[in-house]
Design an enzyme around this catalytic site. Structure first.
Site, PDB file in Angstrom:
ATOM      1  N   GLN A  82       0.842  -1.196   0.000  1.00  0.00           N
ATOM      2  CA  GLN A  82       0.000   0.000   0.000  1.00  0.00           C
ATOM      3  C   GLN A  82       0.875   1.243   0.000  1.00  0.00           C
ATOM      4  O   GLN A  82       1.771   1.384   0.833  1.00  0.00           O
ATOM      5  CB  GLN A  82      -0.925   0.000   1.216  1.00  0.00           C
ATOM      6  CG  GLN A  82      -1.927   1.130   1.202  1.00  0.00           C
ATOM      7  CD  GLN A  82      -2.915   1.071   2.359  1.00  0.00           C
ATOM      8  OE1 GLN A  82      -2.796   0.249   3.269  1.00  0.00           O
ATOM      9  NE2 GLN A  82      -3.898   1.951   2.326  1.00  0.00           N
TER      10      GLN A  82
ATOM     11  N   HIS B 271      -8.418   1.415  -0.912  1.00  0.00           N
ATOM     12  CA  HIS B 271      -8.809   1.368  -2.317  1.00  0.00           C
ATOM     13  C   HIS B 271      -8.716  -0.053  -2.846  1.00  0.00           C
ATOM     14  O   HIS B 271      -7.921  -0.855  -2.380  1.00  0.00           O
ATOM     15  CB  HIS B 271      -7.970   2.322  -3.173  1.00  0.00           C
ATOM     16  CG  HIS B 271      -6.489   2.162  -3.058  1.00  0.00           C
ATOM     17  ND1 HIS B 271      -5.770   2.545  -1.946  1.00  0.00           N
ATOM     18  CD2 HIS B 271      -5.583   1.648  -3.925  1.00  0.00           C
ATOM     19  CE1 HIS B 271      -4.483   2.298  -2.142  1.00  0.00           C
ATOM     20  NE2 HIS B 271      -4.354   1.736  -3.338  1.00  0.00           N
TER      21      HIS B 271
ATOM     22  N   HIS C  43      -8.184  -2.251  -6.340  1.00  0.00           N
ATOM     23  CA  HIS C  43      -7.708  -2.225  -7.715  1.00  0.00           C
ATOM     24  C   HIS C  43      -8.541  -3.213  -8.520  1.00  0.00           C
ATOM     25  O   HIS C  43      -8.639  -4.391  -8.155  1.00  0.00           O
ATOM     26  CB  HIS C  43      -6.244  -2.686  -7.799  1.00  0.00           C
ATOM     27  CG  HIS C  43      -5.272  -1.805  -7.105  1.00  0.00           C
ATOM     28  ND1 HIS C  43      -4.488  -0.902  -7.784  1.00  0.00           N
ATOM     29  CD2 HIS C  43      -4.928  -1.703  -5.798  1.00  0.00           C
ATOM     30  CE1 HIS C  43      -3.694  -0.273  -6.913  1.00  0.00           C
ATOM     31  NE2 HIS C  43      -3.957  -0.749  -5.702  1.00  0.00           N
TER      32      HIS C  43
END
Length: 114
Positions: free
Chosen positions: A94, A100, A102
């Site tokens: 990270q 988040h 992907h």
């Protein structure tokens, strides 16, 4: 208080991004350094630094994000498959400390990933 990240600035529209999806809870945009022909990041608008810091109160948000990834994958024509990756903390790769996901697709994705 959460650190102000590049993703926070994208949410606030202070930094431009190629946005492919937005609702009240999350935002999806194309990665500026794609690792596959399709590489989209899906981020929550709520500032959660990493998956390890998500709480039970985030259960619906995390589920919503996964269903959003599915919807974007369909929109992008990834019917042959795709990969969803969440990197958590430094050893997990990270680099931006705003949770988040992907979405990677558009080519055959080898295993193990690296």
């Amino acid at each position: 208080m959460s650190e102000d990240t590049i993703f926070s600035k994208i949410i606030r529209k202070e930094i431009p991004a190629n946005i492919v999806y937005e609702d009240d809870l999350c935002l999806g945009f194309r990665d500026i350094t794609p690792q596959a022909p399709t590489h989209i990041l899906v981020i929550p608008k709520k500032p959660i630094p990493k998956l390890a810091e998500a709480g039970t109160e985030d259960k619906e948000l995390l589920g919503h994000m996964l269903l959003t990834v599915k919807s974007i994958a369909e929109q992008e024509g990834l019917g042959n498959g795709y990969r969803v990756v969440i990197n958590t903390d430094e050893d997990g790769g990270q680099t931006v400390f705003h949770l988040h996901m992907h979405l990677l697709g558009g080519r055959y994705l080898r295993w193990p990933p690296g």
